[in-house]
Design an enzyme around this catalytic site. Structure first.
Site, PDB file in Angstrom:
ATOM      1  N   HIS A 173      31.183 -33.249-100.316  1.00 62.22           N
ATOM      2  CA  HIS A 173      32.564 -33.665-100.121  1.00 62.22           C
ATOM      3  C   HIS A 173      32.759 -35.131-100.528  1.00 62.22           C
ATOM      4  CE1 HIS A 173      33.576 -30.175 -97.115  1.00 62.22           C
ATOM      5  NE2 HIS A 173      33.034 -29.765 -98.251  1.00 62.22           N
ATOM      6  N   CYS A 366      31.506 -10.216 -89.957  1.00 62.00           N
ATOM      7  CA  CYS A 366      30.078 -10.235 -89.667  1.00 62.00           C
ATOM      8  C   CYS A 366      29.549  -8.824 -89.856  1.00 62.00           C
ATOM      9  CB  CYS A 366      29.820 -10.705 -88.239  1.00 62.00           C
ATOM     10  SG  CYS A 366      28.066 -10.637 -87.754  1.00 62.00           S
TER      11      CYS A 366
END
Length: 655
Positions: A173, A366
């Site tokens: 970032h 998930c």
């Protein structure tokens, strides 16, 4: 005394106390609505906190400024409309005793203007290896605006009742981009020397500290090893950077991991797949901990309470990030503390649903806990007891039996082979998915705990099933693999991927093997690994632009590296074409026949069809009987769908 004394010891963080050392680190979910926090996101985080963790960091890549958030689907900390849900999260987490910290960041060149519709901003115009976009070079005014935005985000979080903020450089970032001598080519006050490249992060930390009270926690997340030479940042450089940040005197916690977003390979390492060892970044975190004067958190494939305890005992860290393990089972902390660690649903670390989907722009799921908030077994005992017969012992059948038994039903599982597992056994067969085996063991143990009657090697004809007098039947008979009929014209031996993985001896004696995977997924790579392990010279082919095209981009690098290490030849754009006279391989775009030296053996991979014959026969034999088809016998798909449909059918609810 608890089995995990280090894991459940409290820890002082600044002026706050974290009740235990288990942390859910920031991760993206794509649950947000254009940067806004919906109720689903609030519920998801409240559920995690209720499971007993010590520190909750809900938002991955939460944006401090409008020039960052739209391209990644991240929560917009800059948007005042989020104050109400931010406050609601704090109000729901506080009674659990967990501390609550939000990540805050700006993506810089990690953005993508084609997705966001706005220009990408970075310290310099050096393109990134993943997005490959040439950025707008930030002006001094741009930099100062971002500094103010970090301070504003911190002030908002404190106002909404949060305990702290985590300033992030991790994943490549903006802050990390300023640190890199190869990305940051500026000649002004923010570039050139080490001190100038550190100026931006110092200004951010100082602005945040000035905006909040002394009791508000400030964390810093960074990589300890970018795992690429592209940034010019070594492990030693990252230690120097961390020490410089620590010297500012206002950071209460360092969150350490590895990898970065500068290259595809380093990006995969930043959320390490099952190709990486357990605790992959513990060593580099330990080096950071010995250097820094405040607690250190490590994140990176710590999947069990025992692994977390061992990392703490060795002194690798002060806190352990167990994010994906907590997605698989948010009750991991409570179960482990109660001496029930064996009952924790294991994470299989495939990263398909929790990471792959998010990076394709879809909401997180998930594979083993398809509803990460409520577990279907948590609904309580059923009002009336059914006699449930489950046919098939693969993941769909095992999950159906588990959930039905947990609801109090009388459950019998019938499996025609001598071993439970189905497709899970194949996924673990060549060792490329090592975390599948613990999940299978857990499922089998759960059946025993819930007193499910298991019949192995049993006939599954309709008469035998009906003789059990079921109230309802869950059919999970999976799919059948086949070699296409036209393959007989090829003049060489042919087998299915299932045959090759179940009994690698069928590969022995073949010097040259073609693995043809029409889906371009994990199964083709597994078959190639199995053939290479038998000493074969292997070509992996697919009718797609890549032999692993169906695998999410973040998950491909380590797989391609392993294929390359085994000297597997990759052959994309190869079509299998059936005709009345047989079948042939042709180049996808030209249509010309594939000219090649004959192979000794061809493994046809992902040629599958649903095996629903037993389900249809049962419906015909007793039209009034409730028969649910789940998993691959409904349609061959992934683990997620098998588990989702199995759990729903077992619990007696719609998937």
């Amino acid at each position: 005394m608890t089995t995990f004394p280090h894991l459940f010891a409290p820890l002082q963080l600044g002026s706050r106390t974290v009740k235990n050392r288990i942390v859910s680190t920031p991760h993206a979910t794509r649950y947000d609505d254009g940067g806004l926090i919906p109720e689903r996101y609030v519920d998801y985080n409240a559920r995690k906190a209720a499971g007993g963790l010590g520190l909750l960091m809900p938002f991955g890549s939460a944006s401090v400024h409008p020039t960052s958030s739209p391209s990644y689907g991240a929560v917009a900390l800059w948007n005042a409309r989020n104050e109400l849900p931010l406050t609601e999260i704090a109000d729901r987490v506080r009674p659990t005793g967990a501390l609550l910290i939000s990540q805050a960041t700006h993506l810089g060149r990690r953005s993508n203007s084609r997705k966001s519709g706005q220009v990408v901003r970075a310290p310099s115009d050096v393109p990134e290896g993943v997005n490959r976009e040439i950025s707008h070079v930030m002006t001094t005014a741009d930099v100062r605006a971002i500094v103010r935005a970090f301070a504003s985000a911190a002030k908002r979080l404190e106002r909404c009742g949060w305990d702290g903020i985590e300033i992030s450089s991790f994943g490549g970032h903006l802050i990390e981009q300023f640190w890199s001598p190869r990305v940051n080519t500026r000649a002004d006050r923010y570039g050139g020397t080490f001190e100038k490249r550190m100026r931006f992060v110092r200004e951010v930390i100082e602005a945040v500290a000035e905006a909040v009270s002394d009791t508000f926690l400030v964390g810093m997340r960074l990589t300890a090893d970018p795992m690429t030479p592209d940034l010019g940042l070594t492990r030693e450089a990252m230690l120097e950077i961390a020490a410089g940040i620590d010297a500012i005197g206002r950071v209460d916690l360092f969150s350490i991991s590895g990898g970065t977003g500068a290259t595809a390979e380093a990006q995969e390492a930043s959320v390490p797949t099952d190709a990486f060892p357990r605790g992959v970044f513990n060593e580099v975190a330990g080096a950071m901990r010995r250097t820094l004067g405040v607690p250190v958190l490590v994140a990176g494939r710590i999947l069990t309470a025992a692994e977390g305890e061992a990392a703490l005992e060795r002194g690798d860290c002060d806190l352990v990030g167990m994010t994906r393990a907590l997605i698989a089972d948010p009750d991991l902390p409570a179960k482990a503390q109660a001496g029930k660690a064996a009952r924790v649903r294991p994470c299989v670390a495939l990263n398909q649903e929790c990471i792959g989907r998010v990076n394709l722009g879809m909401p997180m799921r998930c594979a083993v806990n398809p509803q990460p908030a409520p577990d279907p077994t948590a609904a309580g005992r059923a009002a009336s007891i059914d006699r449930v017969v489950v046919i098939g012992g693969g993941p769909a059948g095992l999950e159906a039996a588990r959930c039905a038994a947990a609801a109090g039903h009388d459950v019998t599982l019938v499996e025609r082979s001598e071993r439970l597992g189905g497709e899970l056994l194949l996924a673990a067969s060549v060792g490329d998915h090592p975390d599948v085996e613990p999940y299978l063991t857990w499922l089998v143990d759960e059946l025993e705990r819930h007193s499910v009657t298991v019949r192995l090697g049993q006939a599954t004809a309709p008469a035998q099933i009906l003789s059990l007098s079921p109230t309802r039947v869950v059919v999970a008979t999976g799919a059948t693999s086949f070699v296409p009929p036209g393959a007989a014209a090829l003049g060489c031996a042919t087998v299915t991927d299932v045959a090759a993985l179940r009994d690698p001896a069928v590969l022995a004696g073949a010097e040259t093997v073609l693995v043809y995977d029409r889906n371009g997924g994990f199964r083709g790579a597994s078959a190639a690994f199995a053939a290479a392990a038998q000493g074969c010279t292997v070509t992996l082919a697919a009718p797609l632009v890549s032999v692993v095209e169906d695998i999410e981009p973040w998950l491909r690098p380590s797989l391609l590296q392993r294929l390359a290490a085994l000297e597997v030849v990759n052959l994309p754009d190869l079509n299998w074409v059936e005709s009345d006279g047989g079948g042939a391989f042709v180049h996808r775009w030209s249509g010309r026949p594939y000219e090649h030296t004959p192979f000794d053996l061809i493994v046809f991979t992902s040629f599958r069809q649903a095996d629903d014959s037993l389900g249809r026969a049962l419906m015909a034999a007793d039209p009034d009987l409730q028969v649910d088809l789940v998993g691959d016998c409904l349609s061959p798909r992934r683990l997620y769908e098998a588990v989702l449909e199995g759990s729903a059918a077992g619990a007696g609810v719609a998937a």
